[in-house]
Enzyme design. Structure first.
Site, PDB file in Angstrom:
ATOM      1  CD1 TRP A  23      -2.156  -2.296   1.515  1.00 48.46           C
ATOM      2  CD2 TRP A  23      -3.015  -1.129  -0.195  1.00 48.46           C
ATOM      3  NE1 TRP A  23      -3.151  -3.056   0.939  1.00 48.46           N
ATOM      4  CE2 TRP A  23      -3.691  -2.371  -0.105  1.00 48.46           C
ATOM      5  CE3 TRP A  23      -3.373  -0.236  -1.206  1.00 48.46           C
ATOM      6  CZ2 TRP A  23      -4.720  -2.723  -0.991  1.00 48.46           C
ATOM      7  CZ3 TRP A  23      -4.390  -0.584  -2.080  1.00 48.46           C
ATOM      8  CH2 TRP A  23      -5.050  -1.807  -1.970  1.00 48.46           C
TER       9      TRP A  23
ATOM     10  CG  ASP B 146      -3.096   4.110   4.112  1.00 49.36           C
ATOM     11  OD1 ASP B 146      -4.140   3.986   4.798  1.00 49.36           O
ATOM     12  OD2 ASP B 146      -2.873   3.452   3.076  1.00 49.36           O
TER      13      ASP B 146
ATOM     14  CE  LYS C 292      -8.707  -1.797   4.475  1.00 56.28           C
ATOM     15  NZ  LYS C 292      -8.742  -3.039   3.727  1.00 56.28           N
TER      16      LYS C 292
HETATM   17  N1  PMP Z   1      -4.452   1.570   2.201  1.00 60.59           N
HETATM   18  C1  PMP Z   1      -4.519   0.408   2.863  1.00 60.59           C
HETATM   19  C2  PMP Z   1      -3.616   0.196   4.024  1.00 60.59           C
HETATM   20  C3  PMP Z   1      -5.429  -0.575   2.451  1.00 60.59           C
HETATM   21  O1  PMP Z   1      -5.493  -1.731   3.112  1.00 60.59           O
HETATM   22  C4  PMP Z   1      -6.273  -0.328   1.348  1.00 60.59           C
HETATM   23  C5  PMP Z   1      -7.301  -1.318   0.877  1.00 60.59           C
HETATM   24  N2  PMP Z   1      -7.214  -2.588   1.286  1.00 60.59           N
HETATM   25  C6  PMP Z   1      -6.136   0.895   0.675  1.00 60.59           C
HETATM   26  C7  PMP Z   1      -5.246   1.822   1.141  1.00 60.59           C
HETATM   27  C8  PMP Z   1      -6.979   1.203  -0.528  1.00 60.59           C
HETATM   28  O2  PMP Z   1      -8.263   1.451  -0.142  1.00 60.59           O
HETATM   29  P1  PMP Z   1      -9.475   1.536  -1.179  1.00 60.59           P
HETATM   30  O3  PMP Z   1      -9.651   0.188  -1.747  1.00 60.59           O
HETATM   31  O4  PMP Z   1     -10.596   1.978  -0.301  1.00 60.59           O
HETATM   32  O5  PMP Z   1      -9.094   2.551  -2.195  1.00 60.59           O
END
Ligand code: PMP
Length: 367
Positions: free
Chosen positions: A105, A175, A199
């Protein structure tokens, strides 16, 4: 309580049963109004109450200082991968940002930052490791960077920071999509925190951004208006139609967190659940293998292999099939890394984690 499938999914993930029941009860007619939250104008007084309540619960649960704005946006965590550089890269003349890359991520965020403002921005990403966070004494952060970015919990790799990086005055951006409100956090150390709700704090559709006021108003000229933090802050997240129902669900989940002792209680529970699973892995003599260094194992996402370090595919398949028979689902590791991943977010109960632990012990004995 009705017997349910145990959901160990990485997100969208399990919600507290009481929240689902309350949403069901209020679904057709919210608060005696005769209409559903789904049908409510986002500019109505009633929705405003929901929005205000959700924000004040967040402020209370995280002791958010007054000089921070709380925004409820769309576009997910991925939208923030673009919004962060578009809004913050212009904070300093050098228009450069440091990205700590510790998994999927943060790597995606760094790549998107490079794409987003190619002409203006230089990013430096480094520390590419997926199993260990290098000692901060070995980091070489650029003091003239506009911000330092990191992902507090890498959902795919199961790597979590148990400390807040020291940036010597450079704006810190995190994040927290997959560990938001799973533990207390000192918001005052951050310039900006963002998190998708799906989550730990609700369902998909809404992304929370907590941003210090002095960081507003620096967006690049070509920043799309819906991503401009200042516009959204000035309009109380109502520049455009917000994800009303997702905000409502978040409010219910935050109430549930508050009634269950707040972020400190969530942390205690999350520690208990995750260490129970890690203890089983550690005591398995290599039958279960977690690739992540003990110093940064995630309390939220526990990745492991079965049979060997790389994982025995047959055994892992058998494990998943057996789990499914016992009503435990979504334990398959992310397709990029394979293996098993148990996500233990706030709504996953101790009993849920115990059921997994018991199964892991039985499975090991039988093989
Ligand atoms: N950051 C993290 C740490 C994630 O786990 C995720 C999705 N699993 C995202 C960003 C991306 O999120 P989204 O799918 O809502 O764009």
């Amino acid at each position: 309580e009705q017997k349910q499938t145990i959901n160990f999914g990485a997100g969208p993930a399990k919600l507290p049963q009481s929240v689902l029941l309350q949403a069901q009860k209020e679904f057709l007619s919210y608060s005696g109004m005769g209409i559903s939250v789904l049908e409510m104008s986002h500019r109505s007084a009633d929705f405003n109450k929901i929005l205000t309540k959700t924000e004040s619960l967040l402020r209370e649960l995280l002791t958010i200082p007054d000089n921070y704005k709380v925004l409820f946006l769309q576009g997910g965590g991925s939208g923030q991968f673009s919004a962060v550089p578009l809004n913050l890269i212009g904070l300093k003349e050098d228009t450069c940002a440091d990205y700590l890359v510790t998994g999927t991520w943060s790597e995606k965020a760094a790549k998107e930052a490079e794409n987003t403002a190619k002409s203006t921005l230089s990013t430096r990403s480094w520390t590419v490791t997926r199993v260990k966070i290098p000692d901060p004494s070995s980091w070489t952060l650029n003091p003239s960077a506009s911000y330092v970015y990191y992902c507090c919990n890498e959902t795919v790799h199961g790597v979590e920071y148990n400390f807040t990086p020291e940036t010597n005055g450079v704006t810190l951006v995190s994040d927290m999509s997959s560990n938001f409100l799973s533990r207390p956090v000192d918001v005052s150390k951050f310039g900006l925190i963002f998190a998708g709700a799906q989550k730990n704090v609700g369902c998909a559709g809404v992304t929370v951004v907590i941003v210090r006021e002095d960081l507003l108003g620096h967006a690049l000229n070509d920043c799309p208006i819906v991503l401009d933090y200042k516009v959204q802050a000035d309009m109380n997240s109502l520049y455009n139609t917000p994800p009303c129902f997702s905000i409502y669900i978040m409010g219910l989940v935050l109430e549930w967190i508050k009634n269950n002792g707040g972020s400190a209680a969530m942390e205690a529970l999350n520690k208990q659940k995750s260490s129970m699973i890690y203890d089983i892995i550690n005591a398995s003599n290599g039958f279960y293998e977690c690739p992540v260094d003990e110093t940064c194992r995630s309390r939220m996402n526990v990745p492991f292999h079965i049979g060997s370090k790389e994982g025995d595919e047959g055994l892992e398949k058998e494990f998943l099939a057996g789990a499914s028979k016992r009503g435990m689902i979504s334990l398959k590791g992310h397709r990029s890394v394979g293996g098993i991943r148990a996500s233990l977010y706030n709504a996953v109960t101790l009993e849920d984690a115990e059921a997994l632990g018991t199964y892991m012990k039985v499975f090991m004995k039988e093989h």
